[in-house]
Write a protein that holds these residues in place. Structure first.
Motif, PDB file in Angstrom:
ATOM      1  N   TYR A  80       0.801  -1.226   0.000  1.00  0.00           N
ATOM      2  CA  TYR A  80       0.000   0.000   0.000  1.00  0.00           C
ATOM      3  C   TYR A  80       0.834   1.276   0.000  1.00  0.00           C
ATOM      4  CZ  TYR A  80      -3.963  -3.038   0.618  1.00  0.00           C
ATOM      5  OH  TYR A  80      -4.914  -4.010   0.415  1.00  0.00           O
ATOM      6  N   THR A  83      -0.341   5.119   0.006  1.00  0.00           N
ATOM      7  CA  THR A  83      -1.795   5.227  -0.136  1.00  0.00           C
ATOM      8  C   THR A  83      -2.354   6.441   0.605  1.00  0.00           C
ATOM      9  OG1 THR A  83      -2.008   2.831  -0.361  1.00  0.00           O
ATOM     10  CG2 THR A  83      -3.988   4.037   0.250  1.00  0.00           C
ATOM     11  N   ALA A  87      -4.721   9.168  -1.144  1.00  0.00           N
ATOM     12  CA  ALA A  87      -6.072   9.428  -0.652  1.00  0.00           C
ATOM     13  C   ALA A  87      -6.236  10.887  -0.249  1.00  0.00           C
ATOM     14  CB  ALA A  87      -6.379   8.514   0.530  1.00  0.00           C
ATOM     15  N   SER A 110       2.661   6.462  -6.136  1.00  0.00           N
ATOM     16  CA  SER A 110       2.816   5.159  -5.492  1.00  0.00           C
ATOM     17  C   SER A 110       4.272   4.841  -5.158  1.00  0.00           C
ATOM     18  CB  SER A 110       2.243   4.063  -6.398  1.00  0.00           C
ATOM     19  OG  SER A 110       2.898   4.074  -7.652  1.00  0.00           O
ATOM     20  N   ASN A 131       5.053  -4.209  -5.622  1.00  0.00           N
ATOM     21  CA  ASN A 131       3.895  -4.761  -4.922  1.00  0.00           C
ATOM     22  C   ASN A 131       3.593  -6.124  -5.524  1.00  0.00           C
ATOM     23  OD1 ASN A 131       1.474  -5.482  -3.783  1.00  0.00           O
ATOM     24  ND2 ASN A 131       0.291  -3.805  -4.665  1.00  0.00           N
ATOM     25  N   ASP A 162       4.567  -1.858   5.354  1.00  0.00           N
ATOM     26  CA  ASP A 162       3.465  -0.926   5.134  1.00  0.00           C
ATOM     27  C   ASP A 162       3.183  -0.127   6.385  1.00  0.00           C
ATOM     28  OD1 ASP A 162       1.994  -1.242   2.430  1.00  0.00           O
ATOM     29  OD2 ASP A 162       2.360  -3.322   3.036  1.00  0.00           O
ATOM     30  N   TYR A 164      -0.322   1.653   7.363  1.00  0.00           N
ATOM     31  CA  TYR A 164      -1.650   1.545   6.769  1.00  0.00           C
ATOM     32  C   TYR A 164      -2.501   2.797   6.967  1.00  0.00           C
ATOM     33  CZ  TYR A 164      -0.619  -3.401   6.257  1.00  0.00           C
ATOM     34  OH  TYR A 164      -0.046  -4.592   5.899  1.00  0.00           O
ATOM     35  N   GLU A 167      -7.828   3.874   4.246  1.00  0.00           N
ATOM     36  CA  GLU A 167      -8.248   3.310   2.964  1.00  0.00           C
ATOM     37  C   GLU A 167      -7.538   1.990   2.686  1.00  0.00           C
ATOM     38  OE1 GLU A 167      -8.837   7.699   2.983  1.00  0.00           O
ATOM     39  OE2 GLU A 167      -7.174   6.354   3.489  1.00  0.00           O
ATOM     40  N   ALA A 168      -6.278   1.877   3.098  1.00  0.00           N
ATOM     41  CA  ALA A 168      -5.529   0.640   2.886  1.00  0.00           C
ATOM     42  C   ALA A 168      -6.105  -0.496   3.721  1.00  0.00           C
ATOM     43  CB  ALA A 168      -4.058   0.854   3.226  1.00  0.00           C
ATOM     44  N   ASP A 171      -9.280  -1.726   2.153  1.00  0.00           N
ATOM     45  CA  ASP A 171      -9.024  -2.529   0.959  1.00  0.00           C
ATOM     46  C   ASP A 171      -8.505  -3.915   1.336  1.00  0.00           C
ATOM     47  OD1 ASP A 171      -8.578  -2.532  -2.142  1.00  0.00           O
ATOM     48  OD2 ASP A 171      -6.676  -3.242  -1.305  1.00  0.00           O
TER      49      ASP A 171
END
Length: 288
Positions: A80, A83, A87, A110, A131, A162, A164, A167-168, A171
């Protein structure tokens, strides 16, 4: 098969940030190490990567922010990554429309963590963000060692994990609803050398694996009475913790002993790396 030497291994698990800028649970020297200049362009994942790289010592004892340009390769393995920055850009865009300032864009890619790390440490070798889902630790090791094997770099800096964002987490829970998402990033130096060899195996099973799973185990020299050690399972989403455990295990190997990291994805894909020690490693120092 790749030959290499392994330098210091570190892990930063800053606590449950949910991708925010909250400093709760951060190491006490966090701001001393990474500074605050340009902080408005960096999200929690980027800051964690910078903290690990700038605070680590290489095999010669020099800090990573010494200002000398190198041909080092930087490989970041993350599901992620940035992310939170992406966002945040979307939220700003919805609020400001055409008035959105360009200042929000530098950190909203990213692979922006990789860019920040390369610029800060002066690395001029290969730079990549990977990823591969559950298989990320093995794929990232393969890429980092490929850079050494092809004479692209003398050192590969490895970052896996990661931090987080909300949103991660949402998901991740779509396909692994019962798997915890714990913040953390592991960092390691891989050097040219002959202390260790790594062999890789990639494939896909006809019958999918029932769940996400990574295992780390030690296999002793053939002909001994102790046999293979029981594998340690890492069922959480973040690759950082299995990666750290595996590389820590590699540091403990004696000649002819092997460490194995095996990753299984729920869709049946699997990847394995087996590292064997050939010589006593007298140069690498393990970080606390």
């Amino acid at each position: 098969m790749f030959e290499f030497s392994l330098g210091p291994v570190t892990l930063c698990a800053p606590g449950p940030t949910n991708g925010t800028d909250d400093s709760q649970g951060l190491p006490p020297d966090w701001h001393e190490v990474i500074g605050t200049a340009g902080d408005q362009f960096r999200d929690a994942f980027t800051r964690t990567c910078l903290y690990l790289v700038l605070g680590a010592a290489d095999a010669s004892g020099a800090r990573a922010d010494g200002g000398t340009r190198t041909d080092d390769t930087v490989v970041i393995g993350t599901e992620y990554g940035n992310t939170a920055a992406l966002a945040r850009l979307q939220r700003y865009a919805a609020e400001k429309g055409k008035l959105l300032s360009a200042q929000y864009f530098p950190n909203a890619t990213s692979s922006s963590a990789s860019a920040f790390v390369n610029l800060r440490v002066g690395a001029t070798g290969r730079s990549m963000t990977i990823n591969a889902g559950v298989l990320t630790p093995v794929v990232v090791l393969w890429q980092a060692l490929s850079a050494l094997d092809r004479e692209r770099s003398a050192v590969s800096r490895l970052l896996v994990g990661d931090v987080y964002a909300r949103e991660a987490v949402a998901d991740a829970q779509l396909d692994t609803p019962d798997v915890p998402c714990r913040d953390g990033v592991a960092h390691a130096y891989l050097h040219k050398g002959t202390d260790l060899t790594a062999e890789f195996d990639f494939g896909a099973a006809e019958v999918p694996h029932p769940r996400l799973m990574r295992t780390v185990c030690k296999a002793v020299a053939q002909g001994t009475d102790t046999g293979d050690a029981a594998p340690v399972a890492f069922a959480e989403r973040n690759s950082a913790f299995a990666t750290r455990a595996f590389l820590d295990l590699v540091h403990t190997l004696r000649p002819t002993e092997r460490a194995v990291l095996e990753c299984h994805a729920p869709d049946g894909r699997h990847a394995t790396v087996t590292v064997t020690r050939h010589h006593t490693n007298s140069t690498a120092r393990r970080s606390p």
